[in-house]
Write an enzyme that holds these catalytic residues in place. Structure first.
Site, short mmCIF file in Angstrom:
data_model
loop_
_atom_site.label_atom_id
_atom_site.label_comp_id
_atom_site.label_asym_id
_atom_site.label_seq_id
_atom_site.Cartn_x
_atom_site.Cartn_y
_atom_site.Cartn_z
N ASP A 68 0.85 -1.19 0.00
CA ASP A 68 0.00 0.00 0.00
C ASP A 68 0.89 1.24 0.00
O ASP A 68 1.60 1.51 0.96
CB ASP A 68 -0.91 0.00 1.23
CG ASP A 68 -1.94 -1.12 1.16
OD1 ASP A 68 -2.51 -1.32 0.08
OD2 ASP A 68 -2.16 -1.79 2.19
N LYS A 285 33.75 -1.88 13.64
CA LYS A 285 34.25 -0.53 13.93
C LYS A 285 33.37 0.48 13.21
O LYS A 285 33.16 0.38 12.00
CB LYS A 285 35.70 -0.38 13.48
CG LYS A 285 36.34 0.92 13.96
CD LYS A 285 37.80 1.01 13.57
CE LYS A 285 38.44 2.21 14.23
NZ LYS A 285 37.75 3.48 13.96
N HIS A 701 38.70 4.63 -17.68
CA HIS A 701 39.15 5.75 -18.53
C HIS A 701 39.26 7.01 -17.68
O HIS A 701 38.24 7.55 -17.25
CB HIS A 701 38.15 6.00 -19.66
CG HIS A 701 38.06 4.89 -20.66
ND1 HIS A 701 38.39 5.06 -21.99
CD2 HIS A 701 37.67 3.60 -20.54
CE1 HIS A 701 38.21 3.92 -22.64
NE2 HIS A 701 37.76 3.02 -21.78
N ASP A 719 46.35 9.31 -29.84
CA ASP A 719 45.84 7.96 -30.13
C ASP A 719 46.06 7.67 -31.60
O ASP A 719 45.49 8.33 -32.48
CB ASP A 719 44.35 7.92 -29.78
CG ASP A 719 43.75 6.53 -30.01
OD1 ASP A 719 44.48 5.61 -30.40
OD2 ASP A 719 42.53 6.39 -29.81
N GLY A 755 45.30 -1.81 -26.17
CA GLY A 755 44.50 -3.00 -25.89
C GLY A 755 43.69 -3.42 -27.09
O GLY A 755 43.06 -4.48 -27.10
N HIS A 760 49.09 4.38 -28.01
CA HIS A 760 48.99 5.70 -27.41
C HIS A 760 50.38 6.22 -27.13
O HIS A 760 51.22 5.50 -26.58
CB HIS A 760 48.22 5.65 -26.09
CG HIS A 760 46.74 5.55 -26.24
ND1 HIS A 760 45.89 5.27 -25.20
CD2 HIS A 760 45.93 5.70 -27.33
CE1 HIS A 760 44.64 5.25 -25.62
NE2 HIS A 760 44.65 5.50 -26.92
N ASP A 809 44.40 10.77 -33.66
CA ASP A 809 43.33 11.29 -32.81
C ASP A 809 43.92 12.17 -31.71
O ASP A 809 44.53 11.68 -30.77
CB ASP A 809 42.54 10.12 -32.21
CG ASP A 809 41.32 10.59 -31.42
OD1 ASP A 809 41.14 11.81 -31.27
OD2 ASP A 809 40.57 9.72 -30.93
#
Length: 889
Positions: A68, A285, A701, A719, A755, A760, A809
């Site tokens: 309810d 704690k 990232h 990049d 990856g 880079h 990039d």
């Protein structure tokens, strides 16, 4: 202690006498019958004219189980029956059948409605709190008439933005009982589709902690709905139960005394490991303020650990202590703010005290120092706690008995760390209460956290010129009368704490350093010295070899401890208890070390089918590479790539912090283009990094700037994204050419795999120039490379033009842009790692590949990481380099 839920439930059940808790609940709702919750007339701009609007959700086992949903409005409870209960998943549209309005008093009821009466069955107060119409939807009467009500809930279980929408046509039901839909709106509180429903994860009463079955068995309250007549609310009848006599020790054997004004508290000595011998009680704690509650008749004082009277700051707790069934008493405990995960948060506690945020305070009581004219401190701890548990029966929702376990200290500690608690306190079961620090009480921490004295501060960085705040706090601790410098913290501040700190520090300015010796580290950024009077609670990763705190984060100011009492906390081995071998690492780990000390559900879940990477393996990987990875991601805004179904399946980015993140993951407020502040994800500890595995994070990232200076990047990122036709040799030559251009501009650079198929090139820079300047420099540099070899390179993102070429990039160098972190896995089949490379590795015949699953095969690389020198490389964009590339400054 097996699970967070059962531990919390047990604590609640011990702390609250259900009958008295419901009595208090009913009294609270009866007090609302004077229509103090009535809103202003239709069209008014404010939701509550005289007070906040309550809401309540009652779990109701009648002919069928339902929930309810009730909102107080115009002196009644507007009510809807929700068959399946509310859902935090925005895709769920829960049918909500509107029923007749209920009297306000009924919102406080939990108990039995007799069979044969309207609504006969068992009723539980499943959730409660306050509500308010959302901005732009404040005309509630008009919204109810139109069939579209948007509102915000501030409950114990339900929070954030919701909507009630009336259905049309045949689906709309009858005029007497129209059908609505209860829908969760998109905000920081929503759950994903596969999350455990809130109705299953938190099934019990928010008032008494009881299950629906326990309420049915107890029959301590009965609602007689047959006696309802017009203008008269139903009557609640409390079933009488015989009250058991409190089992007190022979009072004549206890020393008599007048109620003390204050007793110096017993303190815990820090230990490196929990005791393993028998005779110890282990408590969680708590991360809060130590408070002594002094009850003398109906008068109550709440005193800090150095005797300051804070009663006015905690009136609800004081009222519930005043209602305890004893004449005089002196209680010892901790006032905390509980998180949604059941742990405690000192930062939230500070926000409640300093910033006035609405966060319920809870007083966990763990000791009894005086009772009705008798000194109880001579009793054993076990006896004191047995007595205390009886006294606290019916104490109320915000005064609770602090539970303990007599299990193995090692097991208790491990479970505490898995639950993201601060640690445990181990106490001798037969020990007397002795003021001061002793080895009878031991504190064992899962993380490093302690108080430090603030001896100075730096101003906000260039990007925050004019802001009334701080850049960093300079920290110290006392050795005798000497203040020893311990490093700095420049993260953990909110927009509001920035202002509070600056105001307090300005009042304490002085000309000379308060530190015994002032290391060079403290002199950078032109520090402003202050009188050493403020005490800060600080969370940090570890102590460095130079005895400075590493990766420190501000938690809040402590008002309950004098600066002169702050010492460096060091684990003390003791011959008085048996200490086992270390069971988990609590500082940044080495590559060798075992499972990550984080709690995982379904650790066997496979996140990458190609490599066999499981959730447990991912957590262990993050834990093992934390030392190498954290320097490049700590104390920066982060975007996380979450893959609930694993790599190769749909994944999503998350950059905003919300309650779904692990407790060790923090946030920083960052203004968007419109000036609206939003909480971005940030953290700085190995535990936080490892805990990302729990929410299936396969990529991390970071921004190119740090939290302390968001508007000035400290790295350049290029990049190199090759077309499929480009071979490794061509790509390697391209990276070498980028390095050459950077050297001509006076910048050393570092190399890593993405990856994926690219590389880079990263150059650290001093954070001197704003984002537009740095972006334009990066663009100009890549345009120069494109000009030299237009057939091989391009700087525009047009995919159609990339065939046989390498996209340069440079767009990673703008505010808010991110690039995958070094050592981060990728959310692609194989879960390859963005690995740091030496420049000599460009001579390899093939592109090297490293995966998170095969970490054991390449972990030795961490000891000779080519990026170790990157944080120590001090260089910047020179005026000559900017001028040569025609970059406007």
């Amino acid at each position: 202690m097996a699970t967070k839920k059962t531990a919390k439930k047990a604590a609640t059940k011990r702390a609250v006498s259900p009958a008295k808790a419901v009595d208090a609940q009913l009294a609270r709702y009866r007090s609302m019958r004077d229509f103090s919750v009535t809103a202003e007339p239709s069209g008014g701009s404010r939701a509550g004219a005289k007070g906040e609007l309550p809401f309540v959700i009652q779990k109701h086992a009648a002919s069928h189980l339902h929930y309810d949903f009730r909102l107080a409005w115009n002196g009644v409870l507007k009510s809807w029956a929700v068959a399946k209960g509310p859902s935090y998943f925005t895709g769920d549209k829960r049918l909500a059948v509107q029923v007749e309005d209920h009297p306000i008093e009924y919102g406080g009821f939990e108990g039995i409605i007799p069979k044969g009466q309207y609504g006969g069955g068992t009723v539980m107060v499943w959730d409660q709190g306050t509500w308010e119409p959302q901005a732009g939807h404040t005309d509630v009467d008009a919204a109810l008439h139109a069939g579209s009500l948007k509102f915000t809930l501030h409950g114990t279980k339900l929070k954030g933005n919701w909507a009630l929408v009336r259905m049309g046509g045949k689906a709309g039901g009858s005029a007497e009982k129209p059908n609505w839909l209860l829908i969760k709106e998109h905000d920081g509180y929503e759950y994903p589709a596969d999350a455990t429903p809130i109705t299953e994860g938190m099934p019990d009463s928010v008032v008494t902690g009881r299950s629906i079955e326990e309420i049915a068995r107890s029959e301590d309250h009965v609602w007689n709905s047959k006696e309802t007549v017009e203008e008269k609310a139903p009557v609640s009848v409390t079933k009488k139960k015989s009250s058991a006599t409190m089992r007190l020790p022979a009072m004549s054997r206890l020393p008599k005394e007048r109620l003390p004004e204050f007793i110096a508290p017993q303190l815990a000595q820090q230990a490196s490991e929990p005791p393993t011998s028998e005779g110890w009680l282990h408590e969680l704690k708590l991360d809060g303020y130590r408070i002594q509650a002094r009850k003398q008749g109906s008068n109550v004082q709440l005193l800090t650990r150095n005797g300051l009277d804070w009663t006015h700051r905690m009136p609800t707790i004081a009222a519930q202590v005043a209602a305890l069934p004893v004449e005089d008493a002196l209680l010892d405990g901790e006032v905390v703010v509980l998180t949604a995960q059941g742990t405690t948060s000192f930062a939230d506690l500070q926000a409640a005290f300093e910033e006035g945020r609405r966060k319920p305070l809870t007083y966990f009581v763990f000791d009894l120092l005086h009772l009705d004219g008798h000194d109880t401190r001579e009793l054993s701890l076990r006896q004191r706690k047995e007595l205390l548990a009886q006294i606290l029966e019916g104490a109320g929702e915000y005064v609770r008995f602090s539970e303990h376990l007599e299990t193995s200290g090692e097991v208790m500690f491990r479970k505490a760390c898995e639950l993201h608690a601060e640690g445990i306190i181990s106490k001798r079961a037969n020990g007397r209460y002795i003021s001061g620090r002793s080895s009878d009480w031991l504190k064992i921490k899962c993380v490093h956290e302690q108080e430090f004295v603030v001896g100075g501060f730096t101003l906000p960085s260039k990007g925050h010129a004019g802001m009334h705040g701080v850049g960093a706090l300079l920290l110290g601790y006392y050795e005798g009368r000497r203040l020893i410098y311990a490093g700095r913290t420049g993260t953990g501040f909110t927009q509001k704490t920035h202002g509070i700190l600056r105001t307090k520090l300005e009042e304490l300015r002085r000309e000379t350093s308060p530190f015994h010796e002032t290391p060079r580290d403290s002199l950078r950024d032109h520090p402003i010295w202050v009188a050493p009077k403020l005490v800060a609670q600080v969370h940090f990763a570890t102590w460095t070899a130079d005895n400075l705190v590493r990766q420190a984060a501000f938690q809040g100011l402590r008002e309950d401890k004098p600066a002169a009492d702050v010492r460096r906390e060091e684990p003390q081995p003791s011959a008085s208890y048996a200490a086992p071998k270390r069971i988990v690492a609590r500082t940044a780990p080495s590559a060798s070390g075992g499972h990550a000390p984080v709690r995982l559900t379904h650790p066997e879940k496979v996140l990458d089918a190609d490599s066999g990477l499981t959730k447990q393996m991912l957590a262990d990987y993050y834990w093992a590479v934390a030392d190498a990875m954290l320097p490049y991601i700590a104390d920066r805004p982060l975007s996380l790539v979450r893959c609930p179904e694993g790599s190769g399946h749909p994944c999503f980015y998350q950059k905003h912090a919300n309650h779904m993140l692990p407790p060790s993951v923090g946030s920083i407020e960052i203004a968007d283009k419109a000036g609206k502040a939003e909480p971005y994800i940030t953290f700085s500890t190995p535990e936080a990094l490892a805990s990302l595995a729990q929410i299936d994070v396969l990529e991390v990232h970071p921004w190119g700037s740090r939290n302390e200076d968001l508007e000035h990047p400290d790295r350049l990122i290029f990049d190199l994204d090759p077309d499929v036709e480009i071979g490794w040799k061509q790509l390697a030559n391209a990276a070498a050419e980028v390095r050459k251009l950077l050297k001509q501009a006076g910048l050393e650079s570092f190399l890593k795999l993405t990856g994926g198929k690219g590389l880079h090139v990263v150059a650290p820079i001093e954070p001197e120039y704003a984002w537009p300047v740095v972006k334009e420099f990066a663009h100009a540099l890549m345009l120069e490379l494109e000009r030299q070899k237009p057939a091989l390179y391009l700087t525009k993102m047009t995919k159609a033009a990339r065939k046989g070429r390498i996209f340069l990039d440079y767009l990673r160098n703008e505010r808010g842009a991110t690039a995958v972190a070094v050592f981060s896995p990728r959310a692609r089949p194989g879960a390859a790692v963005s690995m740091s490379l030496s420049w000599s590795e460009l001579k390899l015949e093939e592109r090297p590949v490293f995966s998170a699953a095969s970490f054991s095969e390449w972990k030795k690389r961490l000891s000779r990481d080519p990026w170790k020198e990157l944080p120590r490389t001090k260089q910047g964009l020179t005026a000559e380099a900017l001028k040569a590339l025609r970059v406007p400054v």
